[in-house]
Write a protein that holds these residues in place. Sequence first.
Motif, PDB file in Angstrom:
ATOM      1  N   THR A  31     -59.710  26.869  52.321  1.00  0.00           N
ATOM      2  CA  THR A  31     -58.849  27.475  53.331  1.00  0.00           C
ATOM      3  C   THR A  31     -58.320  26.338  54.193  1.00  0.00           C
ATOM      4  O   THR A  31     -58.904  25.253  54.241  1.00  0.00           O
ATOM      5  N   TYR A  32     -57.226  26.586  54.868  1.00  0.00           N
ATOM      6  CA  TYR A  32     -56.548  25.528  55.608  1.00  0.00           C
ATOM      7  C   TYR A  32     -56.285  25.910  57.062  1.00  0.00           C
ATOM      8  O   TYR A  32     -55.144  26.062  57.469  1.00  0.00           O
ATOM      9  N   PRO A  33     -57.373  26.044  57.857  1.00  0.00           N
ATOM     10  CA  PRO A  33     -57.135  26.239  59.288  1.00  0.00           C
ATOM     11  C   PRO A  33     -56.445  24.987  59.844  1.00  0.00           C
ATOM     12  O   PRO A  33     -56.533  23.918  59.241  1.00  0.00           O
ATOM     13  N   THR A  34     -55.791  25.091  60.942  1.00  0.00           N
ATOM     14  CA  THR A  34     -55.008  23.998  61.506  1.00  0.00           C
ATOM     15  C   THR A  34     -55.781  22.689  61.557  1.00  0.00           C
ATOM     16  O   THR A  34     -56.839  22.597  62.179  1.00  0.00           O
ATOM     17  N   GLY A  35     -55.265  21.679  60.868  1.00  0.00           N
ATOM     18  CA  GLY A  35     -55.840  20.340  60.901  1.00  0.00           C
ATOM     19  C   GLY A  35     -57.084  20.132  60.063  1.00  0.00           C
ATOM     20  O   GLY A  35     -57.634  19.038  60.023  1.00  0.00           O
ATOM     21  N   LEU A  36     -57.538  21.183  59.381  1.00  0.00           N
ATOM     22  CA  LEU A  36     -58.766  21.109  58.585  1.00  0.00           C
ATOM     23  C   LEU A  36     -58.542  21.642  57.184  1.00  0.00           C
ATOM     24  O   LEU A  36     -57.608  22.395  56.933  1.00  0.00           O
ATOM     25  N   VAL A  37     -59.448  21.265  56.299  1.00  0.00           N
ATOM     26  CA  VAL A  37     -59.584  21.930  55.007  1.00  0.00           C
ATOM     27  C   VAL A  37     -61.048  22.335  54.908  1.00  0.00           C
ATOM     28  O   VAL A  37     -61.938  21.490  54.964  1.00  0.00           O
ATOM     29  N   LYS A  38     -61.285  23.625  54.822  1.00  0.00           N
ATOM     30  CA  LYS A  38     -62.645  24.162  54.746  1.00  0.00           C
ATOM     31  C   LYS A  38     -62.864  24.672  53.328  1.00  0.00           C
ATOM     32  O   LYS A  38     -62.081  25.473  52.820  1.00  0.00           O
ATOM     33  N   ILE A  39     -63.943  24.191  52.695  1.00  0.00           N
ATOM     34  CA  ILE A  39     -64.261  24.602  51.338  1.00  0.00           C
ATOM     35  C   ILE A  39     -65.540  25.430  51.388  1.00  0.00           C
ATOM     36  O   ILE A  39     -66.566  24.975  51.886  1.00  0.00           O
ATOM     37  N   ILE A  40     -65.446  26.643  50.865  1.00  0.00           N
ATOM     38  CA  ILE A  40     -66.546  27.596  50.883  1.00  0.00           C
ATOM     39  C   ILE A  40     -66.952  27.890  49.443  1.00  0.00           C
ATOM     40  O   ILE A  40     -66.099  28.049  48.575  1.00  0.00           O
ATOM     41  N   ALA A  41     -68.276  27.985  49.200  1.00  0.00           N
ATOM     42  CA  ALA A  41     -68.767  28.319  47.866  1.00  0.00           C
ATOM     43  C   ALA A  41     -70.041  29.148  47.987  1.00  0.00           C
ATOM     44  O   ALA A  41     -70.819  28.968  48.927  1.00  0.00           O
ATOM     45  N   PRO A  42     -70.274  30.047  47.038  1.00  0.00           N
ATOM     46  CA  PRO A  42     -71.512  30.814  47.062  1.00  0.00           C
ATOM     47  C   PRO A  42     -72.697  29.950  46.632  1.00  0.00           C
ATOM     48  O   PRO A  42     -72.635  29.251  45.617  1.00  0.00           O
ATOM     49  N   ASP A  43     -73.730  29.934  47.432  1.00  0.00           N
ATOM     50  CA  ASP A  43     -75.023  29.295  47.152  1.00  0.00           C
ATOM     51  C   ASP A  43     -75.058  27.778  47.154  1.00  0.00           C
ATOM     52  O   ASP A  43     -75.955  27.188  47.724  1.00  0.00           O
ATOM     53  N   SER A  44     -74.124  27.093  46.488  1.00  0.00           N
ATOM     54  CA  SER A  44     -74.207  25.628  46.424  1.00  0.00           C
ATOM     55  C   SER A  44     -72.843  24.992  46.193  1.00  0.00           C
ATOM     56  O   SER A  44     -71.902  25.641  45.739  1.00  0.00           O
ATOM     57  N   LEU A  45     -72.783  23.704  46.529  1.00  0.00           N
ATOM     58  CA  LEU A  45     -71.554  22.921  46.401  1.00  0.00           C
ATOM     59  C   LEU A  45     -71.972  21.480  46.135  1.00  0.00           C
ATOM     60  O   LEU A  45     -72.893  20.978  46.784  1.00  0.00           O
ATOM     61  N   VAL A  46     -71.315  20.819  45.181  1.00  0.00           N
ATOM     62  CA  VAL A  46     -71.657  19.443  44.838  1.00  0.00           C
ATOM     63  C   VAL A  46     -70.422  18.560  44.943  1.00  0.00           C
ATOM     64  O   VAL A  46     -69.345  18.924  44.483  1.00  0.00           O
ATOM     65  N   ILE A  47     -70.602  17.400  45.570  1.00  0.00           N
ATOM     66  CA  ILE A  47     -69.559  16.381  45.634  1.00  0.00           C
ATOM     67  C   ILE A  47     -70.057  15.206  44.797  1.00  0.00           C
ATOM     68  O   ILE A  47     -71.117  14.645  45.084  1.00  0.00           O
ATOM     69  N   ARG A  48     -69.318  14.851  43.758  1.00  0.00           N
ATOM     70  CA  ARG A  48     -69.735  13.780  42.845  1.00  0.00           C
ATOM     71  C   ARG A  48     -68.896  12.527  43.054  1.00  0.00           C
ATOM     72  O   ARG A  48     -67.671  12.582  43.013  1.00  0.00           O
ATOM     73  N   ARG A  49     -69.572  11.413  43.238  1.00  0.00           N
ATOM     74  CA  ARG A  49     -68.901  10.117  43.411  1.00  0.00           C
ATOM     75  C   ARG A  49     -67.982   9.831  42.226  1.00  0.00           C
ATOM     76  O   ARG A  49     -66.836   9.426  42.390  1.00  0.00           O
ATOM     77  N   GLU A  50     -68.473  10.051  41.021  1.00  0.00           N
ATOM     78  CA  GLU A  50     -67.718   9.758  39.809  1.00  0.00           C
ATOM     79  C   GLU A  50     -66.391  10.536  39.760  1.00  0.00           C
ATOM     80  O   GLU A  50     -65.355   9.995  39.347  1.00  0.00           O
ATOM     81  N   SER A  51     -66.403  11.779  40.192  1.00  0.00           N
ATOM     82  CA  SER A  51     -65.180  12.592  40.188  1.00  0.00           C
ATOM     83  C   SER A  51     -64.141  12.044  41.161  1.00  0.00           C
ATOM     84  O   SER A  51     -62.947  12.031  40.855  1.00  0.00           O
ATOM     85  N   ILE A  52     -64.597  11.601  42.318  1.00  0.00           N
ATOM     86  CA  ILE A  52     -63.680  11.013  43.300  1.00  0.00           C
ATOM     87  C   ILE A  52     -63.108   9.710  42.753  1.00  0.00           C
ATOM     88  O   ILE A  52     -61.905   9.455  42.843  1.00  0.00           O
ATOM     89  N   GLU A  53     -63.964   8.886  42.144  1.00  0.00           N
ATOM     90  CA  GLU A  53     -63.515   7.614  41.582  1.00  0.00           C
ATOM     91  C   GLU A  53     -62.459   7.816  40.497  1.00  0.00           C
ATOM     92  O   GLU A  53     -61.494   7.055  40.419  1.00  0.00           O
ATOM     93  N   GLU A  54     -62.619   8.851  39.680  1.00  0.00           N
ATOM     94  CA  GLU A  54     -61.622   9.143  38.648  1.00  0.00           C
ATOM     95  C   GLU A  54     -60.263   9.461  39.260  1.00  0.00           C
ATOM     96  O   GLU A  54     -59.227   9.077  38.725  1.00  0.00           O
ATOM     97  N   LEU A  55     -60.261  10.148  40.378  1.00  0.00           N
ATOM     98  CA  LEU A  55     -59.000  10.522  41.033  1.00  0.00           C
ATOM     99  C   LEU A  55     -58.330   9.349  41.736  1.00  0.00           C
ATOM    100  O   LEU A  55     -57.107   9.250  41.742  1.00  0.00           O
ATOM    101  N   ILE A  56     -59.123   8.470  42.345  1.00  0.00           N
ATOM    102  CA  ILE A  56     -58.525   7.380  43.124  1.00  0.00           C
ATOM    103  C   ILE A  56     -58.385   6.087  42.330  1.00  0.00           C
ATOM    104  O   ILE A  56     -57.707   5.162  42.768  1.00  0.00           O
ATOM    105  N   GLY A  57     -59.050   6.003  41.169  1.00  0.00           N
ATOM    106  CA  GLY A  57     -58.904   4.846  40.308  1.00  0.00           C
ATOM    107  C   GLY A  57     -59.618   3.589  40.783  1.00  0.00           C
ATOM    108  O   GLY A  57     -59.210   2.479  40.434  1.00  0.00           O
ATOM    109  N   ARG A  58     -60.649   3.755  41.573  1.00  0.00           N
ATOM    110  CA  ARG A  58     -61.433   2.609  42.055  1.00  0.00           C
ATOM    111  C   ARG A  58     -62.822   3.104  42.441  1.00  0.00           C
ATOM    112  O   ARG A  58     -63.070   4.305  42.489  1.00  0.00           O
ATOM    113  N   SER A  59     -63.719   2.154  42.728  1.00  0.00           N
ATOM    114  CA  SER A  59     -65.064   2.561  43.137  1.00  0.00           C
ATOM    115  C   SER A  59     -65.017   3.204  44.527  1.00  0.00           C
ATOM    116  O   SER A  59     -64.113   2.938  45.326  1.00  0.00           O
ATOM    117  N   PHE A  60     -65.983   4.067  44.776  1.00  0.00           N
ATOM    118  CA  PHE A  60     -66.018   4.826  46.025  1.00  0.00           C
ATOM    119  C   PHE A  60     -67.465   4.940  46.470  1.00  0.00           C
ATOM    120  O   PHE A  60     -68.333   5.352  45.691  1.00  0.00           O
TER     121      PHE A  60
END
Length: 89
Positions: A31-60
């Motif tokens: 969702t996109y309240p003013t100035g923010l991006v809020k991500i909601i998920a049932p039970d769990s949410l995972v942020i993976r370094r490798e996935s971000i690196e694939e998108l930006i093309g460098r280490s993160f």
Amino acid sequence: MSNVFIAFQDNEDSRPIIDAILADNAKAEATYPTGLVKIIAPDSLVIRRESIEELIGRSFNLQQIHVNLVTLSGHIDEDDDQFSLSWTH
């Protein structure tokens, strides 16, 4: 079932992080309240370094997510490769 969430400032630095989260978490919704991006998920949410690196093309360094992080809800489990939120143990 309880929802977890994480919110970032809505800026260019956050976009690849948000895109990676949405790609890796099929049940997550943004969702996109003013100035923010809020991500909601049932039970769990995972942020993976490798996935971000694939998108930006460098280490993160996953600790960089904290620069634009505004708030979150859930139990945190964090290491060099992933940051996760959950309500299950």
